[in-house]
Design a protein around this motif. Structure first.
Motif, PDB file in Angstrom:
ATOM      1  N   PHE A  96       1.008  -1.381  -0.114  1.00 22.04           N
ATOM      2  CA  PHE A  96       0.056   0.085  -0.022  1.00 22.04           C
ATOM      3  C   PHE A  96       0.640   1.362   0.054  1.00 22.04           C
ATOM      4  O   PHE A  96       0.463   2.328  -0.296  1.00 22.04           O
ATOM      5  CB  PHE A  96      -1.039  -0.055   1.122  1.00 22.04           C
ATOM      6  CG  PHE A  96      -1.920  -1.152   1.099  1.00 22.04           C
ATOM      7  CD1 PHE A  96      -2.864  -1.093  -0.070  1.00 22.04           C
ATOM      8  CD2 PHE A  96      -2.198  -1.746   2.327  1.00 22.04           C
ATOM      9  CE1 PHE A  96      -3.652  -2.252  -0.124  1.00 22.04           C
ATOM     10  CE2 PHE A  96      -3.209  -2.912   2.331  1.00 22.04           C
ATOM     11  CZ  PHE A  96      -3.828  -3.189   1.014  1.00 22.04           C
ATOM     12  N   THR A  97       2.107   1.154   0.458  1.00 21.97           N
ATOM     13  CA  THR A  97       2.994   2.316   0.600  1.00 21.97           C
ATOM     14  C   THR A  97       3.800   2.455  -0.753  1.00 21.97           C
ATOM     15  O   THR A  97       4.170   3.645  -1.152  1.00 21.97           O
ATOM     16  CB  THR A  97       3.856   2.324   1.886  1.00 21.97           C
ATOM     17  OG1 THR A  97       4.504   1.138   1.956  1.00 21.97           O
ATOM     18  CG2 THR A  97       2.927   2.615   2.957  1.00 21.97           C
ATOM     19  N   LEU A  98       4.356   1.255  -1.389  1.00 19.22           N
ATOM     20  CA  LEU A  98       5.272   1.392  -2.508  1.00 19.22           C
ATOM     21  C   LEU A  98       4.651   1.092  -3.715  1.00 19.22           C
ATOM     22  O   LEU A  98       5.337   1.071  -4.801  1.00 19.22           O
ATOM     23  CB  LEU A  98       6.436   0.707  -2.085  1.00 19.22           C
ATOM     24  CG  LEU A  98       7.416   0.847  -0.779  1.00 19.22           C
ATOM     25  CD1 LEU A  98       8.641  -0.087  -0.641  1.00 19.22           C
ATOM     26  CD2 LEU A  98       7.875   2.244  -0.860  1.00 19.22           C
ATOM     27  N   GLY A  99       3.423   0.232  -3.662  1.00 16.91           N
ATOM     28  CA  GLY A  99       3.063  -0.296  -4.875  1.00 16.91           C
ATOM     29  C   GLY A  99       3.732  -1.485  -5.229  1.00 16.91           C
ATOM     30  O   GLY A  99       3.570  -2.034  -6.540  1.00 16.91           O
TER      31      GLY A  99
ATOM     32  N   GLU B 161      16.140  -0.188  -1.019  1.00 13.31           N
ATOM     33  CA  GLU B 161      16.837   0.752  -1.892  1.00 13.31           C
ATOM     34  C   GLU B 161      16.382   0.630  -3.584  1.00 13.31           C
ATOM     35  O   GLU B 161      16.348   1.363  -4.231  1.00 13.31           O
ATOM     36  CB  GLU B 161      18.272   0.807  -1.665  1.00 13.31           C
ATOM     37  CG  GLU B 161      19.231   1.683  -2.724  1.00 13.31           C
ATOM     38  CD  GLU B 161      20.658   1.478  -2.393  1.00 13.31           C
ATOM     39  OE1 GLU B 161      21.547   2.272  -3.066  1.00 13.31           O
ATOM     40  OE2 GLU B 161      20.995   0.549  -1.627  1.00 13.31           O
ATOM     41  N   ALA B 162      16.338  -0.815  -3.721  1.00 14.37           N
ATOM     42  CA  ALA B 162      15.793  -1.079  -5.174  1.00 14.37           C
ATOM     43  C   ALA B 162      14.459  -0.680  -5.519  1.00 14.37           C
ATOM     44  O   ALA B 162      14.229  -0.550  -6.669  1.00 14.37           O
ATOM     45  CB  ALA B 162      15.749  -2.838  -5.269  1.00 14.37           C
ATOM     46  N   TYR B 163      13.591  -0.501  -4.584  1.00 15.03           N
ATOM     47  CA  TYR B 163      12.260  -0.030  -5.018  1.00 15.03           C
ATOM     48  C   TYR B 163      12.005   1.507  -4.800  1.00 15.03           C
ATOM     49  O   TYR B 163      10.955   2.055  -4.953  1.00 15.03           O
ATOM     50  CB  TYR B 163      11.262  -0.619  -3.809  1.00 15.03           C
ATOM     51  CG  TYR B 163      11.478  -2.196  -4.159  1.00 15.03           C
ATOM     52  CD1 TYR B 163      11.240  -2.695  -5.656  1.00 15.03           C
ATOM     53  CD2 TYR B 163      11.708  -3.127  -3.391  1.00 15.03           C
ATOM     54  CE1 TYR B 163      11.286  -4.120  -5.705  1.00 15.03           C
ATOM     55  CE2 TYR B 163      11.779  -4.275  -3.358  1.00 15.03           C
ATOM     56  CZ  TYR B 163      11.541  -4.942  -4.747  1.00 15.03           C
ATOM     57  OH  TYR B 163      11.621  -6.191  -4.709  1.00 15.03           O
ATOM     58  N   GLY B 164      13.185   2.206  -4.413  1.00 17.47           N
ATOM     59  CA  GLY B 164      12.857   3.861  -4.065  1.00 17.47           C
ATOM     60  C   GLY B 164      12.890   4.128  -2.624  1.00 17.47           C
ATOM     61  O   GLY B 164      13.434   3.646  -1.911  1.00 17.47           O
ATOM     62  N   ILE B 165      12.438   5.505  -2.486  1.00 18.85           N
ATOM     63  CA  ILE B 165      12.400   5.960  -1.261  1.00 18.85           C
ATOM     64  C   ILE B 165      11.429   5.244  -0.341  1.00 18.85           C
ATOM     65  O   ILE B 165      10.402   4.625  -0.542  1.00 18.85           O
ATOM     66  CB  ILE B 165      11.908   7.349  -1.221  1.00 18.85           C
ATOM     67  CG1 ILE B 165      12.710   8.229  -2.160  1.00 18.85           C
ATOM     68  CG2 ILE B 165      11.679   7.878   0.215  1.00 18.85           C
ATOM     69  CD1 ILE B 165      12.143   9.798  -2.464  1.00 18.85           C
ATOM     70  N   ALA B 166      11.946   5.066   1.171  1.00 22.14           N
ATOM     71  CA  ALA B 166      11.205   4.105   2.188  1.00 22.14           C
ATOM     72  C   ALA B 166       9.797   5.171   2.440  1.00 22.14           C
ATOM     73  O   ALA B 166       9.881   6.318   2.467  1.00 22.14           O
ATOM     74  CB  ALA B 166      11.977   3.918   3.322  1.00 22.14           C
ATOM     75  N   PRO B 167       8.904   4.458   2.869  1.00 19.42           N
ATOM     76  CA  PRO B 167       7.752   5.037   3.301  1.00 19.42           C
ATOM     77  C   PRO B 167       7.837   5.658   4.598  1.00 19.42           C
ATOM     78  O   PRO B 167       8.829   5.554   5.687  1.00 19.42           O
ATOM     79  CB  PRO B 167       6.595   3.861   3.397  1.00 19.42           C
ATOM     80  CG  PRO B 167       7.242   2.675   2.873  1.00 19.42           C
ATOM     81  CD  PRO B 167       8.583   2.852   2.788  1.00 19.42           C
TER      82      PRO B 167
ATOM     83  N   MET C 293       9.468  -1.913  11.499  1.00 14.21           N
ATOM     84  CA  MET C 293       9.766  -3.129  10.621  1.00 14.21           C
ATOM     85  C   MET C 293      10.143  -2.749   8.980  1.00 14.21           C
ATOM     86  O   MET C 293      11.132  -3.170   8.562  1.00 14.21           O
ATOM     87  CB  MET C 293       8.650  -3.883  10.493  1.00 14.21           C
ATOM     88  CG  MET C 293       8.769  -5.360  10.054  1.00 14.21           C
ATOM     89  SD  MET C 293       7.328  -6.179  10.136  1.00 14.21           S
ATOM     90  CE  MET C 293       6.594  -6.120  11.703  1.00 14.21           C
ATOM     91  N   VAL C 294       9.084  -1.451   8.598  1.00 13.04           N
ATOM     92  CA  VAL C 294       9.630  -0.998   7.471  1.00 13.04           C
ATOM     93  C   VAL C 294      10.911  -0.419   7.189  1.00 13.04           C
ATOM     94  O   VAL C 294      11.809  -0.612   6.341  1.00 13.04           O
ATOM     95  CB  VAL C 294       8.542   0.024   6.845  1.00 13.04           C
ATOM     96  CG1 VAL C 294       8.869   0.656   5.607  1.00 13.04           C
ATOM     97  CG2 VAL C 294       7.235  -0.728   6.704  1.00 13.04           C
ATOM     98  N   GLN C 295      11.240   0.423   8.472  1.00  9.31           N
ATOM     99  CA  GLN C 295      12.515   0.998   8.526  1.00  9.31           C
ATOM    100  C   GLN C 295      13.802  -0.244   8.465  1.00  9.31           C
ATOM    101  O   GLN C 295      14.663   0.340   7.811  1.00  9.31           O
ATOM    102  CB  GLN C 295      12.666   1.915   9.675  1.00  9.31           C
ATOM    103  CG  GLN C 295      11.973   3.223   9.403  1.00  9.31           C
ATOM    104  CD  GLN C 295      12.401   3.991   8.439  1.00  9.31           C
ATOM    105  OE1 GLN C 295      13.463   4.471   8.190  1.00  9.31           O
ATOM    106  NE2 GLN C 295      11.656   4.216   7.319  1.00  9.31           N
TER     107      GLN C 295
END
Length: 381
Positions: free
Chosen positions: A267-270, A337-343, A368-370
């Motif tokens: 939901f945050t990164l797609g 890092e492979a998917y862009g900026i962290a939520p 957990m996301v961090q």
């Protein structure tokens, strides 16, 4: 042991007999072949299935390009099935193709299928076209269950099973190291979450054995990607994980939080399902150990091979590194890092409102996301 009901109407056929069974059941049928992108063409499975059907006296109409199970894909497929007078549906590929095939087989025999998909009318397994599912990407176990999750749609298929799941290992030989690693991580998550709280010693033992077999098969496939027995193991593990045999007496629902944690990333990164589970699983295991240390330690020792003499922190650290080792071996991303900026915290807070498990607080989900942004072991404190 908790009470349970076990039922699975799918007949699974492994090996060369799978194609023989396809010829038997497709004889004289008009088959709508639902398949994914180009992989079925590249690995030869599309041609092999088509030839098998035609040699049995059937005809085949291809409905390809299914990369997600959506309402639009189902509606188009139903219209196509009716147009050509399909008398059987075959789903060939991964979960998207197989889920779509299930829905088409059911909806094609109902003039107005929307009330069924919305859950306003009951779905009966005997109200569908004959249905065969042939996985070429084992992971989600769609071939063994009666569910189709329709993306972006508040409804789906529940209780519509294939008549046959045909498990032919050579159809999975074209899976490269990356896809094999993704498949492995998805099965470790989807099968593993049942292991922690199952009080049935038989089904928990089957779950543990399945997980160990998946890990051993992955190690074999790293060096020998066309190893028949290892590919067969992966196919059978995928079938077993959603067949209903595993996790028969689970007590508590805390382990479902693995799917909510993966949903936070979605939901945050797609990012897609397999990417989310592969990224979050090593971190989720550490955070789960903060709440359920002995359950996670047992999993680390009995399934992942940690030293039985290790304490909780050492065992969980071993599990964290073993799972990340699978990512590295398969060439998968090990951080966000492979998917862009962290939520951001705000993003995670909004996403947490859309997931079902409240095992973790919003700050814990955010932490957990961090943890996914770094290679470091998160630690138990």
């Amino acid at each position: 042991m908790n009470d349970f009901t076990f039922h699975n109407p799918v007949c699974a056929v492994m090996g060369e007999g799978a194609l023989e069974k396809l010829a038997e059941v497709a004889a004289g049928q008009t088959v709508l072949l639902v398949c994914g992108g180009s992989s079925a063409r590249r690995n030869g499975s599309l041609e092999r299935v088509a030839v098998t059907v035609r040699e049995a006296g059937g005809s085949i109409v291809q409905y390809g390009g299914i990369t997600q199970c959506t309402y639009e894909a189902i509606a188009t497929g139903v219209a196509r099935a009716r147009e050509v007078g399909a008398t059987m549906v075959v789903g060939l590929g991964g979960a998207s193709a197989m889920d779509t095939a299930k829905a088409i087989a059911f909806c094609a025999v109902h003039d107005n299928y929307n009330p069924y998909l919305k859950g306003k009318l009951p779905q009966r397994n005997d109200e569908k076209l004959p249905l065969v599912l042939i996985p070429t990407y084992p992971s989600t176990g769609s071939e063994a269950n009666g569910t189709s999750d329709i993306m972006g749609y508040a409804g789906g298929i529940h209780g519509v099973f294939a008549d046959y799941a045909l498990l032919y290992p050579p159809f999975t030989y074209s899976m490269d190291a990356r896809n094999t690693a993704f498949s492995t991580m998805v099965m470790l998550a989807q099968t593993g979450y049942r292991y922690f709280t199952d009080t049935n010693p038989i089904s928990r033992g089957c779950t543990g054995a399945t997980l160990q077999a998946v890990l051993a098969a992955f190690e074999t496939l790293v060096d020998d990607p066309e190893n028949y027995d290892a590919r067969a193991t992966m196919l059978w593990a995928s079938f077993m994980e959603t067949s209903g045999v595993l996790g028969l007496s689970m007590e508590g629902r805390w382990t479902y939080s693995i799917f909510s944690a993966a949903g936070i990333l979605r939901f945050t990164l797609g990012t897609v399902y397999r990417e989310n589970l592969a990224m979050i699983l090593p971190r989720w295991l550490v955070f789960a150990a903060r709440h359920h240390p002995e359950s996670v330690r047992r999993f680390a020792v009995e399934v992942l091979g940690a030293n039985p003499d290790d304490g909780v922190d050492a065992a969980v650290r071993f599990a964290f590194e073993r799972l990340r080792g699978i990512l590295r071996t398969g060439g998968l991303p090990t951080t966000l890092e492979a998917y862009g900026i962290a939520p951001s915290l705000t993003d995670v807070e909004a996403a947490a409102g859309r997931v079902s498990s409240k095992e973790f607080t919003v700050p814990e989900y955010y932490e957990m996301v961090q943890a996914c942004t770094t290679e470091a072991y998160p630690g138990l404190s």
